[in-house]
Design a protein around this motif. Structure first.
Motif, PDB file in Angstrom:
ATOM      1  N   PHE A 294       1.005  -1.251   0.005  1.00 45.09           N
ATOM      2  CA  PHE A 294       0.029  -0.064   0.108  1.00 45.09           C
ATOM      3  C   PHE A 294       0.775   1.101   0.069  1.00 45.09           C
ATOM      4  O   PHE A 294       0.710   2.240  -0.871  1.00 45.09           O
ATOM      5  CB  PHE A 294      -0.921  -0.009   1.085  1.00 45.09           C
TER       6      PHE A 294
ATOM      7  N   GLN B 228      -4.465   2.136  -6.329  1.00 48.73           N
ATOM      8  CA  GLN B 228      -4.211   2.419  -4.813  1.00 48.73           C
ATOM      9  C   GLN B 228      -5.278   1.878  -3.796  1.00 48.73           C
ATOM     10  O   GLN B 228      -4.903   1.591  -2.936  1.00 48.73           O
ATOM     11  CB  GLN B 228      -3.979   4.010  -4.687  1.00 48.73           C
TER      12      GLN B 228
ATOM     13  N   LEU C 228      -5.302  -1.752  -3.180  1.00 50.97           N
ATOM     14  CA  LEU C 228      -3.916  -1.900  -2.355  1.00 50.97           C
ATOM     15  C   LEU C 228      -4.363  -1.520  -0.801  1.00 50.97           C
ATOM     16  O   LEU C 228      -4.176  -2.547   0.241  1.00 50.97           O
ATOM     17  CB  LEU C 228      -2.767  -1.134  -2.661  1.00 50.97           C
ATOM     18  N   GLY C 229      -5.338  -0.531  -0.637  1.00 46.96           N
ATOM     19  CA  GLY C 229      -5.700  -0.301   0.793  1.00 46.96           C
ATOM     20  C   GLY C 229      -6.693  -1.403   1.307  1.00 46.96           C
ATOM     21  O   GLY C 229      -6.820  -1.798   2.360  1.00 46.96           O
TER      22      GLY C 229
ATOM     23  N   LEU D 131      -4.899  -4.412   2.157  1.00 48.11           N
ATOM     24  CA  LEU D 131      -4.418  -4.334   3.510  1.00 48.11           C
ATOM     25  C   LEU D 131      -5.420  -4.508   4.727  1.00 48.11           C
ATOM     26  O   LEU D 131      -5.128  -5.278   5.696  1.00 48.11           O
ATOM     27  CB  LEU D 131      -3.908  -2.755   3.773  1.00 48.11           C
TER      28      LEU D 131
END
Length: 450
Positions: free
Chosen positions: A118, A162, A165-166, A169
């Motif tokens: 991230f 992005q 990727l968050g 997580l």
């Protein structure tokens, strides 16, 4: 204060418990007063301080998250600073030796890799705005309210890659149920924006922020925070140990159809509380249900801005429960603890069970399936609050049931004076006696390993 701006503390200060305990609990009280009055509380922040509450509500006159009790920091409120943190206690005194640095044999590798990915996906400017020191005040600067000014990477400002990727997580750190709950709260926040026609910058799926404290590592302490309206997830990692508190989750409404999807939240929390309550004898009921206090529009005691709350045990102790009732108490706790990844949820549940005799259950309000009620589970190592609150921004009519997706039963607007309903629920999970945000683990790590 971003990572590059922090002044390192001396080793002597790091090793001193007074670093964590050296001030009174007045900040929490001031926060509540400021939130209720709408006036700014005095602050000792330096010019380079991190996020602060907005001076006014969100756009278009939308309510900003609550009346300012324990449920969420309102406009003008201030948070406890990291150096002043003691955590939730029963009487202002921390119970010692509850936590230790040890191996859990549950890997954190997936979460570490997801956090690294991230951060690697952010631009240099975004990363600089997102990364803080592991002991940053930013940990404690979260709020439930929608109009709060937040630091970090805003989901709505990120690219699709992005954002993925968050979410990866969150997927690594949370259980499947935890990720679903978080996403559903975000969707219902967007529903509220569509429903009300206001708060376009805050009542949206994009108004949620990541901050990362320290550097993701399988050996060194670090963590992340994900927060916005009705969500605040604090996730501290030390080796293979995890502390996922405070975790605030709420929603208004709690059920609706958004973008063609029927979404229902907090049904499990509601049912598990009622299941435990209904397993009790009449004599036990008398100990659990308050006979002196009435349910109000906001009964939460340990929400945002209440990091140093003093909260005495109330209700019935686990030592007074039958084996079957103790199982139901554990089932209730497991609903909340189970929002973290499965392996570390198991570790936490073993810790909770160790203190089950000293785990207290209390109740305020009605006891029907659709009643508005508050309950609390409280032990030396876990605090859970569930609170059905007054409607602030959804529904003005009466007669609809909470499961219908319509206006809340008996509701009406107006904050703490309105009749509470299951269409506006706040919950929080904390680790009492100094280990919210992993503070006690970090202290022990610094004392013993450095």
């Amino acid at each position: 204060m971003h990572a590059h701006a922090h002044t390192p503390r001396t080793p002597e200060a790091e090793r001193s418990r007074r670093w964590f305990m050296n001030k009174s609990l007045l900040v929490g009280g001031a926060a509540a007063v400021a939130a209720m009055t709408g006036c700014s509380a005095s602050s000792s922040d330096s010019a380079g301080s991190s996020s602060s509450p907005a001076a006014s509500g969100p756009p278009d006159g939308m309510p900003s998250g609550g009346p300012g009790g324990g449920g969420g920091m309102g406009p003008g409120a201030t948070e406890v600073k990291y150096a002043d943190f003691t955590g939730v206690t029963t009487d202002g005194k921390i119970v010692e030796d509850l936590y230790s640095v040890h191996s859990t044999d549950v890997s954190t590798d997936a979460t570490v890799k997801a956090a690294q990915a991230f951060l690697d996906g952010l631009t240099a400017k975004e990363r600089k705005a997102t990364v803080f020191e592991v002991d940053a005040d930013e940990w404690l600067a979260w709020s439930n309210v929608d109009g709060y000014e937040r630091e970090g990477a805003r989901m709505g400002d990120l690219t699709e890659k992005q954002r993925e990727l968050g979410y990866a997580l969150l997927g690594a750190a949370l259980s499947a149920d935890g990720l679903t709950q978080t996403r559903n709260i975000m969707k219902l926040n967007a529903f509220l924006g569509d429903y009300s026609g206001g708060g376009r910058e805050t009542l949206t799926e994009g108004a949620y922020f990541f901050t990362v404290m320290g550097t993701p590592s399988t050996t060194k302490p670090w963590g992340f925070q994900y927060e916005g309206h009705h969500v605040a997830i604090n996730y501290f990692v030390l080796g293979d140990q995890v502390v996922m508190t405070p975790t605030f989750m709420g929603s208004e409404p709690t059920s609706a159809t958004y973008d063609g999807e029927k979404i229902v939240t907090f049904r499990t929390e509601t049912k598990a509380g009622l299941t435990l309550l209904r397993s009790l004898t009449s004599a036990q009921h008398a100990e659990v249900i308050s006979s002196t206090a009435e349910k109000s529009g906001d009964d939460m005691q340990a929400g945002a801005g209440k990091d140093n709350a003093e909260l005495a045990y109330q209700g019935l102790a686990g030592s007074e429960l039958t084996a079957a009732q103790r199982d139901k108490l554990l089932d209730l706790v497991r609903v909340y603890v189970g929002y973290m990844d499965d392996g570390h949820a198991g570790v936490k549940m073993a810790e909770v069970e160790k203190h089950l005799d000293d785990t207290y259950f209390s109740w305020l309000g009605g006891t029907g399936d659709t009643s508005a009620f508050y309950y609390r589970v409280h032990s030396p190592v876990v605090l859970i609050e569930y609170d059905a609150q007054s409607p602030l921004a959804y529904g003005t009519g009466s007669g609809a049931t909470p499961s219908s997706g319509g206006a809340p039963a008996g509701g009406g607007m107006g904050g703490p004076g309105g009749e509470p309903t299951q269409q506006h629920i706040h919950t929080i999970v904390r680790t009492p006696n100094g280990n919210d945000y992993g503070v006690d683990l970090l202290r022990l790590h610094l004392e013993n390993d450095h």
